[in-house]
Design a protein around this motif. Structure first.
Motif, PDB file in Angstrom:
ATOM      1  N   MET A   1      30.117  21.447  30.425  1.00  0.00           N
ATOM      2  CA  MET A   1      29.392  22.679  30.373  1.00  0.00           C
ATOM      3  C   MET A   1      28.069  22.602  31.106  1.00  0.00           C
ATOM      4  SD  MET A   1      29.833  24.623  26.904  1.00  0.00           S
ATOM      5  CE  MET A   1      30.996  24.163  25.686  1.00  0.00           C
ATOM      6  N   PHE A   2      27.829  21.606  31.899  1.00  0.00           N
ATOM      7  CA  PHE A   2      26.611  21.480  32.671  1.00  0.00           C
ATOM      8  C   PHE A   2      26.899  21.825  34.119  1.00  0.00           C
ATOM      9  CE2 PHE A   2      23.663  19.548  29.777  1.00  0.00           C
ATOM     10  CZ  PHE A   2      24.491  19.053  28.789  1.00  0.00           C
ATOM     11  N   PRO A  15      21.496  22.354  31.968  1.00  0.00           N
ATOM     12  CA  PRO A  15      22.610  22.924  31.220  1.00  0.00           C
ATOM     13  C   PRO A  15      22.613  24.442  31.368  1.00  0.00           C
ATOM     14  CG  PRO A  15      20.845  22.291  29.746  1.00  0.00           C
ATOM     15  CD  PRO A  15      20.474  21.795  31.125  1.00  0.00           C
ATOM     16  N   ASP A  16      23.795  24.996  31.384  1.00  0.00           N
ATOM     17  CA  ASP A  16      23.907  26.450  31.398  1.00  0.00           C
ATOM     18  C   ASP A  16      23.707  26.892  29.957  1.00  0.00           C
ATOM     19  OD1 ASP A  16      26.282  28.831  32.735  1.00  0.00           O
ATOM     20  OD2 ASP A  16      24.562  29.104  31.443  1.00  0.00           O
ATOM     21  N   THR A  17      22.489  27.257  29.631  1.00  0.00           N
ATOM     22  CA  THR A  17      22.134  27.515  28.240  1.00  0.00           C
ATOM     23  C   THR A  17      22.890  28.688  27.642  1.00  0.00           C
ATOM     24  OG1 THR A  17      20.226  28.755  29.011  1.00  0.00           O
ATOM     25  CG2 THR A  17      19.867  26.472  28.382  1.00  0.00           C
ATOM     26  N   GLU A  19      26.014  29.640  28.324  1.00  0.00           N
ATOM     27  CA  GLU A  19      27.357  29.157  27.985  1.00  0.00           C
ATOM     28  C   GLU A  19      27.314  28.263  26.757  1.00  0.00           C
ATOM     29  OE1 GLU A  19      29.672  27.210  30.961  1.00  0.00           O
ATOM     30  OE2 GLU A  19      29.300  28.783  32.425  1.00  0.00           O
ATOM     31  N   ARG A  20      26.354  27.360  26.732  1.00  0.00           N
ATOM     32  CA  ARG A  20      26.243  26.459  25.582  1.00  0.00           C
ATOM     33  C   ARG A  20      25.925  27.231  24.308  1.00  0.00           C
ATOM     34  NH1 ARG A  20      22.246  21.974  26.442  1.00  0.00           N
ATOM     35  NH2 ARG A  20      23.227  21.162  24.580  1.00  0.00           N
ATOM     36  N   GLY A  21      25.050  28.222  24.418  1.00  0.00           N
ATOM     37  CA  GLY A  21      24.703  29.021  23.242  1.00  0.00           C
ATOM     38  C   GLY A  21      25.891  29.803  22.713  1.00  0.00           C
ATOM     39  N   ALA A  23      29.046  29.029  23.111  1.00  0.00           N
ATOM     40  CA  ALA A  23      29.989  28.075  22.533  1.00  0.00           C
ATOM     41  C   ALA A  23      29.525  27.647  21.135  1.00  0.00           C
ATOM     42  CB  ALA A  23      30.136  26.858  23.441  1.00  0.00           C
ATOM     43  N   TRP A  24      28.242  27.365  20.992  1.00  0.00           N
ATOM     44  CA  TRP A  24      27.712  26.971  19.687  1.00  0.00           C
ATOM     45  C   TRP A  24      27.924  28.087  18.668  1.00  0.00           C
ATOM     46  CZ3 TRP A  24      24.314  28.662  16.044  1.00  0.00           C
ATOM     47  CH2 TRP A  24      23.938  27.738  15.083  1.00  0.00           C
TER      48      TRP A  24
END
Length: 92
Positions: A1-2, A15-17, A19-21, A23-24
């Motif tokens: 995801m980076f 990091p693509d924040t 996308e990560r957010g 997903a979280w």
């Protein structure tokens, strides 16, 4: 995801924040809507009346501080005044 940058690229990999957010949030079953803008929280500690001999000055300075905050052009902010005593000019 980076997002990975090519070798030699002077920019650092970040990091693509978003996308990560997302997903979280999906993994933790969070249904609240995403904020479009960050909210700034101003926390103002207020000395207790018994700890100062200049309570009137404390209230005057707090009033000036709140006046400055109220003149902000971005509406995404909140103020929390933390203390044991309520200033005379503050209402619920």
């Amino acid at each position: 995801m980076f997002k990975v940058k090519r070798a030699g690229d002077p920019r650092r990999a970040a990091p693509d924040t978003q996308e990560r957010g997302l997903a979280w949030r999906a993994n933790h079953h969070v249904d609240a809507p995403l904020a479009t803008e960050a909210t700034v929280l101003f926390i103002i500690p207020l000395i207790a009346k018994v700890r100062t001999q200049q309570w009137d000055l404390v209230q005057t300075l707090l009033s000036a501080t709140l006046g400055s905050v109220l003149r902000q052009t971005n509406p995404n902010w909140q103020v929390r005044i933390v203390g044991q005593d309520r200033p005379n000019f503050v209402e619920d």
